[in-house]
Scaffold this active site. Structure first.
Site, short mmCIF file in Angstrom:
data_model
loop_
_atom_site.label_atom_id
_atom_site.label_comp_id
_atom_site.label_asym_id
_atom_site.label_seq_id
_atom_site.Cartn_x
_atom_site.Cartn_y
_atom_site.Cartn_z
N ASN A 212 0.83 -1.20 0.00
CA ASN A 212 0.00 0.00 0.00
C ASN A 212 0.88 1.26 0.00
O ASN A 212 1.82 1.32 0.79
CB ASN A 212 -0.88 0.00 1.25
N GLU B 18 10.83 -4.78 3.78
CA GLU B 18 9.95 -3.79 4.39
C GLU B 18 8.51 -4.30 4.53
O GLU B 18 7.56 -3.70 4.02
CB GLU B 18 9.98 -2.50 3.59
N ASP C 110 6.03 -4.66 1.84
CA ASP C 110 4.93 -4.09 2.59
C ASP C 110 3.84 -5.16 2.72
O ASP C 110 4.13 -6.30 3.04
CB ASP C 110 4.46 -2.81 1.86
N TRP C 111 2.57 -4.83 2.48
CA TRP C 111 1.50 -5.81 2.60
C TRP C 111 1.63 -6.92 1.57
O TRP C 111 1.10 -8.03 1.76
CB TRP C 111 0.13 -5.13 2.48
N HIS D 209 10.90 3.60 3.13
CA HIS D 209 10.05 2.40 3.20
C HIS D 209 9.76 1.85 1.81
O HIS D 209 9.78 0.64 1.59
CB HIS D 209 8.75 2.73 3.92
#
Length: 307
Positions: free
Chosen positions: A29, A118, A94-95, A263
């Site tokens: 995201n 990350e 991430d996700w 990130h």
């Protein structure tokens, strides 16, 4: 870009390269497959690179669903089945990393390797989150405030590629991220994600899934894993403490540092990330049509006989 129908909608994905095991790149995201545009060329000459847009994101469909973790996993499962992907290497940010780990834990016989950066490696406490990230997530999870920030002001898109990277992106590279979200309703997936962040035991369903894939991470010594790390940014999810936890709790783990990044590291360090993944794939024979593929087929057959 290609498109495949899944359930009641569609998923769009980028594909490049050929030969070897499929390497599936999963974004988080508020990004899309666009995140991997400068990473996949490093492996496209020796493997089949696939990068889907998650449901509700990028050019994929936007069905009328809640966009919870289970929803995302269900549509992603359907994409894997539609493409008949049986032996895969997963790369997740991430996700996308959480979804990759969740899929791996539920389909262990079909995973040849997994690379992570990350992402959510375990449930978190508030104290474990970087202070800037903690403040943002508290705002996003506050009723009314989150809707204003994400749905009305589109703050995720407008800030992620300035504050979540060390080198802010130009408009030409931001526009593909912005284009899929012209209205507040279209931005619902962007708000759903931060409200699923596994903090202090909530939400329980996401914490349960992460706990399950943590068990797989600890027990899957036959599956090579790569953790890419970075420095120089207060927005990083994976710092020294999480790296130490990973070394102690993830079987068959290799850690490679890829330099300074925010990130959204594939925007800051695409070449370092691409080279690191390519080296790791080669080191474990995951780009050949030989041992890695045959070993995977043998494991699938063995599990089918045991079922």
């Amino acid at each position: 870009m290609a498109t495949v129908n899944v359930i009641d909608s569609h998923i769009t994905y980028a594909e490049s390269g050929e030969g070897g095991l499929p390497v599936v790149f999963l974004h988080g995201n508020p990004t899309s497959s666009h995140l991997w545009r400068n990473v996949t060329p490093h492996i496209a000459g020796q493997a089949r690179a696939l990068a889907p847009d998650l449901i509700g994101m990028g050019a994929s469909g936007k069905p009328d669903i809640d966009y919870g973790f289970a929803d995302q996993a269900r549509y992603l499962d359907a994409w894997f089945e539609a493409l008949e992907l049986r032996d895969v290497v997963l790369v997740g940010h991430d996700w996308g990393g959480a979804l990759a780990l969740d899929w791996a834990a539920r389909h262990p016989a079909r995973v040849r390797g997994i690379a992570l950066l990350e992402t959510m490696l375990k449930p978190l406490s508030s104290e474990e989150m970087p202070p800037p990230a903690r403040a943002r997530f508290e705002a996003f999870r506050t009723p009314g405030v989150g809707e204003r920030l994400v749905l009305e002001e589109n703050v995720f898109i407008e800030t992620a590629f300035k504050g979540g990277v060390l080198t802010p992106l130009g408009e030409e590279d931001v526009e593909p991220y912005r284009a899929p979200y012209p209205t507040p309703r279209s931005r619902r997936p962007l708000l759903a994600w931060p409200r699923m962040m596994p903090i202090d035991g909530e939400p329980a369903d996401v914490v349960a899934r992460i706990t399950d894939y943590d068990s797989w991470l600890a027990d899957s010594a036959d599956v090579p894993k790569l953790l890419l790390t970075f420095d120089s940014s207060p927005t990083l999810l994976i710092g020294e403490d999480m790296i130490a936890w990973s070394r102690e709790n993830i079987a068959a783990l290799e850690v490679e540092h890829c330099g300074p990044a925010g990130h959204h590291a594939p925007e800051d360090q695409p070449d370092a990330i691409g080279r690191a993944i390519a080296r790791w794939l080669n080191a474990h024979g995951l780009t050949s049509n030989g041992a890695g593929r045959e070993q995977g087929r043998a494991r699938v057959a063995q599990e089918s006989q045991s079922a």
